[in-house]
Scaffold this motif. Sequence first.
Motif: not given
Length: 107
Positions: A40-65
Amino acid sequence: MSSLSRPVAAIWIPSHVGPIEPHLMACLDHTRRCRYDLLGIVTTAPWGEVRQMMLDGTVDVVVVAERGHLPPDRTPRIEVAARGAHPSPASSPRGPVPPRRRRPRRD
């Protein structure tokens, strides 16, 4: 992540960035070139929530522009779309890694 499955990616665009379209297109192109499964595309969540997705194993990689979108407390595996299709050592939380030097050959 299984060796047979493709990495799962999420695109994160910080909420202060606008307009998001050029950044989104760069990130979508990057995920396509790398053959990631896009969660998915995350535009409203703060970095902490995205980081937690990585720690939980929900995503393997986060892409930024852009490099400027990276938070200072990031964790690896974050890829900057503007840098090309392959992960850059510069995306490490320790900063850029100098190139390896080889010892001279002994004959």
